[in-house]
Write a protein that holds these residues in place. Sequence first.
Motif, short mmCIF file in Angstrom:
data_model
loop_
_atom_site.label_atom_id
_atom_site.label_comp_id
_atom_site.label_asym_id
_atom_site.label_seq_id
_atom_site.Cartn_x
_atom_site.Cartn_y
_atom_site.Cartn_z
N LEU A 151 -14.31 -7.43 -12.15
CA LEU A 151 -13.75 -6.81 -10.95
C LEU A 151 -13.49 -5.33 -11.23
CD1 LEU A 151 -11.24 -9.58 -9.81
CD2 LEU A 151 -13.37 -8.94 -8.67
N LYS A 152 -13.42 -4.53 -10.18
CA LYS A 152 -13.19 -3.09 -10.29
C LYS A 152 -11.72 -2.77 -10.02
CE LYS A 152 -17.56 -2.24 -11.00
NZ LYS A 152 -18.03 -1.85 -12.35
N GLU A 186 0.83 -1.21 0.00
CA GLU A 186 0.00 0.00 0.00
C GLU A 186 0.86 1.26 0.00
OE1 GLU A 186 -3.47 0.18 2.55
OE2 GLU A 186 -3.37 -1.99 2.86
N LYS A 221 -10.39 -0.27 -8.70
CA LYS A 221 -10.10 0.36 -7.41
C LYS A 221 -9.84 -0.67 -6.31
CE LYS A 221 -14.96 0.90 -5.99
NZ LYS A 221 -15.99 1.88 -5.60
N HIS A 222 -10.21 -1.93 -6.55
CA HIS A 222 -9.94 -2.99 -5.58
C HIS A 222 -8.70 -3.81 -5.95
CE1 HIS A 222 -13.72 -2.10 -3.71
NE2 HIS A 222 -14.44 -2.48 -4.77
N HIS A 280 -18.95 -9.26 -3.69
CA HIS A 280 -18.01 -9.06 -2.58
C HIS A 280 -16.66 -8.56 -3.12
CE1 HIS A 280 -21.09 -11.54 -0.75
NE2 HIS A 280 -20.75 -12.57 -1.53
N LEU A 281 -16.69 -7.55 -3.97
CA LEU A 281 -15.50 -7.12 -4.72
C LEU A 281 -14.37 -6.65 -3.83
CD1 LEU A 281 -17.16 -5.28 -7.74
CD2 LEU A 281 -16.61 -7.70 -7.46
N SER A 282 -14.69 -6.06 -2.69
CA SER A 282 -13.63 -5.56 -1.81
C SER A 282 -12.79 -6.69 -1.21
CB SER A 282 -14.23 -4.72 -0.68
OG SER A 282 -15.09 -5.51 0.12
N LYS A 283 -13.30 -7.93 -1.25
CA LYS A 283 -12.54 -9.05 -0.71
C LYS A 283 -11.44 -9.54 -1.66
CE LYS A 283 -16.11 -10.68 2.46
NZ LYS A 283 -16.85 -11.84 3.00
N TYR A 284 -11.33 -8.89 -2.82
CA TYR A 284 -10.26 -9.23 -3.75
C TYR A 284 -9.13 -8.20 -3.69
CZ TYR A 284 -13.66 -12.45 -5.79
OH TYR A 284 -14.56 -13.47 -5.98
N SER A 285 -9.11 -7.36 -2.68
CA SER A 285 -8.17 -6.24 -2.65
C SER A 285 -6.73 -6.64 -2.37
CB SER A 285 -8.63 -5.21 -1.60
OG SER A 285 -8.67 -5.79 -0.31
N HIS A 305 -5.37 -2.61 -6.54
CA HIS A 305 -4.17 -1.77 -6.52
C HIS A 305 -2.87 -2.57 -6.42
CE1 HIS A 305 -6.46 2.08 -5.10
NE2 HIS A 305 -6.78 1.70 -6.32
#
Length: 812
Positions: free
Chosen positions: A502-503, A86, A505-506, A481-486, A508
């Motif tokens: 997938l998006k 990050e 923004k998730h 649950h797209l944020s769980k692929y971050s 990075h």
Amino acid sequence: MAELVATMVVGPLLSIVKEKASSYLLDQYKVMEGMEEQHRILTRKLPAILDVITDAEEAASHREGAKAWLLEVKRVAYEANEIFDEFKYEALQREAKKNGHYSELGFDIIKLFPTHNRFVFRQKMGKKLCRVCRPLRFDVDSLAKSIAEVLPKKSIVESASKKGPFDILQDALRGHRYLLVLDDVWNREHDKWEKLKSCLTHDAKGSVVLTTTCDEGVAKIMGTVKSYNLAALEDNFIKEIIESRAFSLQKEEERPSVLVNMVGEIVKRCRGYPLAATAQGSVLRTKTSEEEWKAISSRSSICTEESGILQILKLSYNDLPSQMKQCFAFCVVFLKDYVIDVEKLIQLWIAHGFSLEQKEVSPETIGKRIFSELASRSFFVDVKGRKVTSRRSGEMRQSSYHMLTCKIHDLMHDVALSTMENECALALEQPSMIEWLPDSARHLLLSCQEPETILNDSLAKRSPAIQTLLCDTGMEDPLQHLSKYSSLKALRLNIWSTSLPLKSKHLHHLRYLDLSKSDIEALPKDICILYSLQVLNVSDCIELRRLPRQMKYMTALRHLYTHGCPSMTSMPSDLQKLLSLQTLTCFVAGTGSECSHVGELQQLNLGGQLELRGLHNVTVGDAKEANLGNKELQELTLEWGIGNDDDALLLDGLKPHDRLQAITIISYGGTTFPTWLVMLRNVVEIHLSGCNKLQWLFSYDTSFTFPNLKEFTLRNLDSLERWWELSHGQQGKEIIFPQLEKLFIVSFRKLIALPEAALLGGSYGNMARSACPALKVLELKNLRSFEGWDVVEGSQRDEIMFPQLEKLHVID
């Protein structure tokens, strides 16, 4: 013992944290501002922890406290890696903003950055950072002593007690002939083997030292003769081993027929490995019922504590350097008997940071060394090159480009599984929605129908930190649950819909993205915020029309696979800014100010495969500026949409280096080829198609040959009358294609003969002639004017030979 092996990958994880914590980007863009003290504490403590990790890994086999501590260190190491990812992404984001990316993206895309406010980022990351704040030794003295102890007592002189083990061994062997067997050797320390070898030379003539090893490096160090590579045992021998162990307490006529009939299934699972056969037979000896045998046969792994195989194979794993342990352990994400693309495997290693960078050495080079070393130690088998099948001009054709593939032996796969079983999850059929995916899972492989349904249902109940997601089957419906692929670093999807599920923004932290053979029409424009992405594979996406316009900001890209995309008409502008790019499999030359031009390739250090399409849109100046001669290409494809009169000048400007392995030329509009084509003495394959104005292949005033050419394809050359224009008439005295094995000549209007034949001489006789004495496959199809094999004057009575020909296909 399996848990002991599992602890062996902790050290490399911490090394990755140490490397990331010292990245220059963190200081350059001040992303750790306000967290300097935590950063100093971490960087100070990491070396101290690394110093004790090796001892702790050894102690974990017999001390529960050490094992528990290592598991906690491993968990924290994974968390620390993600935190520093990050930090790095924040630095790359600030760098992109400095270079104007925000202004070009527009306000809607800027909202995709959740840490756009620096104060919010510092507060969030400060909280996260606060939360993170011996293999077998080879002793040559002991070995010398062990050898001396098994020698006859009379061979050892009375003064032995006053001598060292080497002196004792020398005295004992002097004048005697012996056979010494050193079994399962792993040590590579050359000086120690030389020391032992010097003791073994005081013997009588005819003595032999026999060494067995799974390591080619050991064989090279120890061998005084060529090593002998043992192949897998045939099934009948494996069966004999199993039966001799399983029925050792019974005479042959007393063996239960129902159990004897089940031996064949056990044989298949041993895959020719005698150690597996011995272990399985020993386990079966105490099993007397059909149910017990079925239970053994149906186990997913034969490397169990009961069989003892894991204990033995673990030794070879423990002998690996820590970095190699981690790389090999990751391979459990592939199924047994899975054909692994070696290049992609190395890229996955790099994506996860397993291939640590070294000064002036690329991570790809380090990865290749690791793979070669593991293969030499028999961790990988069936290492071979194979041709790639890809889509060209709307048709599936076999490319001349080779990829290297391998497999993992079933038993070694079990070893890898023992190290990573809690971190890998495999969904082969319709698994239990909860049981297949534990919270500890980090690497997922789905090879089942409707993988999106499995993922959606499972992630509704679980929240693993997924780092690898590989889907072998098609995905049609959206993911939830797209944020769980971050946490993803590596992603492979085969998408049957027109958009990415997938998006950006998730994603990075994503470094590896494989969307090959998908139905997508375009990538989302915000994919260009994936500043850490190293590999993007959109090959064989037949509906894909364009790449993202702002791709120039994805400066971490190292490999871009774009071949087999017939709907793509241009490349995005400023590709020359992707200075890390090493692989670009297809460049489509378009028109307009928003397209990259071929001349921009000059800035890129490309290698491997390159296909240039749309060359009718390229100027001679751009062709020369591309400077292909300075690129380490293996395969080059040049394709025009419409042939032009100045194509000869353009082709001359695209001259590659003379180490090229394969060249394909499609729809070229010139009447002759430039002389550099004749100078490709290392070329192995030449493919020519649709060059309708070509009158002859080679224009040269001296004799020449293609000494390494093995495959030659000519299709739809309507104007070709002869093979070359030769002013001095020298051709025919040398064999032109001495190594050619495959020759395909299809759809010609004017060609009347095959290449002129040269005298072979030697064992073929004085009158035997052939231009291709090694030819194995010959295909002649739709040749309207073809008259015969040879047009050298006076040669019709001579014998034309293809002494190696295996397949002849002739269609009028």
